[in-house]
Design an enzyme around this catalytic site. Structure first.
Site, short mmCIF file in Angstrom:
data_model
loop_
_atom_site.label_atom_id
_atom_site.label_comp_id
_atom_site.label_asym_id
_atom_site.label_seq_id
_atom_site.Cartn_x
_atom_site.Cartn_y
_atom_site.Cartn_z
CG ASP A 18 -42.52 -6.19 33.64
OD1 ASP A 18 -41.71 -5.70 34.47
OD2 ASP A 18 -42.51 -7.39 33.32
CG ASN A 66 -43.88 -4.76 43.18
OD1 ASN A 66 -44.58 -4.04 42.48
ND2 ASN A 66 -43.17 -5.75 42.64
C1 FPP Z 1 -42.06 -2.92 36.85
O1 FPP Z 1 -40.77 -2.61 36.48
C2 FPP Z 1 -42.79 -1.80 37.40
C3 FPP Z 1 -43.08 -1.61 38.74
C4 FPP Z 1 -42.46 -2.34 39.84
C5 FPP Z 1 -44.08 -0.68 39.15
C6 FPP Z 1 -44.49 0.36 38.15
C7 FPP Z 1 -44.13 1.65 38.68
C8 FPP Z 1 -44.15 2.79 38.01
C9 FPP Z 1 -44.62 2.96 36.61
C10 FPP Z 1 -43.65 4.02 38.65
C11 FPP Z 1 -44.30 4.28 39.95
C12 FPP Z 1 -45.71 4.67 39.79
C13 FPP Z 1 -46.37 5.18 40.82
C14 FPP Z 1 -47.75 5.72 40.68
C15 FPP Z 1 -45.71 5.20 42.11
P1 FPP Z 1 -39.63 -3.58 36.99
O2 FPP Z 1 -38.91 -2.85 38.05
O3 FPP Z 1 -40.21 -4.88 37.40
O4 FPP Z 1 -38.79 -3.72 35.70
P2 FPP Z 1 -37.85 -4.96 35.31
O5 FPP Z 1 -38.74 -6.17 35.17
O6 FPP Z 1 -37.26 -4.53 34.00
O7 FPP Z 1 -36.84 -5.09 36.41
#
Ligand code: FPP
Length: 237
Positions: A18, A66
């Site tokens: 996250d 998501n």
């Molecule tokens: C959360 O960050 C993370 C995700 C939505 C997914 C994790 C994705 C990756 C590490 C990259 C993609 C990996 C692959 C294998 C495709 P957030 O966007 O919720 O962060 P925030 O809470 O700070 O907005």
């Protein structure tokens, strides 16, 4: 007798990655750049895990929820997933990594679903760490699908309702055949489970780390395991 957290068998570590968006926002960058940097962190963490007593590394890469993000962000994430699968397969094979994907593949684009099957097949006989990517994954959805599968078996007369037990349910989950996670890590300081491995984490230890996912690496993983080994796991006993 108490089961100590210090384990004499390799661990299953699961991570809720996250903080990509916040990492990007703090730098005035678009969210995509955070996800891109998140892939670098994923590579670093997998490499670090291979040097530790870890048999399974499960990464929450895209949740069932998501799909409700803005279409542009979903598109970018799927593009990154394509890129990862395409560019990483060689390195997974060279490093003896076995890949498994858990989640509802029915929602993924056909080409991605095909790449996943190819990567799983190609790495199936690798004997090193198992990298489990949770994609289009939701714990409640997974349990509902397992219940549906068992109901169908009962309907078909292959199973009695009385015979439905924990083992039967576990056998229908995406994670069938895998050990339950010992540690679930969540980065970015948030303290939620967010529908991740709900059934499997019944006795997992949770470690919350105040680091945004793109900054994650060897030292953070080592610190999480250090925290874990200090805990006493009683499994309710
Ligand atoms: C959360 O960050 C993370 C995700 C939505 C997914 C994790 C994705 C990756 C590490 C990259 C993609 C990996 C692959 C294998 C495709 P957030 O966007 O919720 O962060 P925030 O809470 O700070 O907005």
């Amino acid at each position: 007798m108490q089961a100590k957290a210090k384990s004499d068998r390799p661990l299953h570590v699961a991570i809720i990655m996250d903080g990509n968006g916040r990492w990007a926002a703090a730098r005035g960058l678009p969210r995509t750049m955070g996800h891109k940097a998140g892939i670098d962190a994923l590579r670093r963490t997998l490499e670090a895990a291979q040097g530790m007593a870890i048999s399974h590394l499960t990464l929450y890469s895209f949740s069932a929820e998501n799909w409700q993000r803005p279409a542009g962000e979903v598109h970018e994430l799927m593009g990154l997933l394509r890129f990862y699968l395409k560019t990483e397969l060689k390195s997974l094979c060279e490093n003896n990594v076995r890949l498994r994907v858990i989640g509802d593949r029915g929602y993924l684009a056909d080409d991605i679903a095909t790449m996943i099957v190819q990567a799983e097949n190609k790495t199936a006989n690798n004997t090193g760490i198992t990298l489990v990517l949770a994609l289009s994954y939701g714990g409640r959805q997974e349990i509902a699908a397992a219940v549906r599968a068992l109901a169908r078996k009962v309907e078909a007369g292959m199973l009695t309702a009385e015979a439905v037990d924990e083992k039967q349910i576990a056998a229908q989950l995406y994670t069938h055949g895998m050990p339950d996670p010992d540690v679930v890590i969540r980065t970015s300081g948030e303290k939620r489970t967010s529908n991740f491995l709900l059934w499997q984490s019944a006795y997992a230890e949770y470690v919350f780390q105040d680091v945004l996912w793109p900054d994650y690496g060897q030292a953070h993983l080592a610190a999480a395991l250090e925290d874990f080994t200090k805990r006493e796991r009683r499994f309710g006993k």
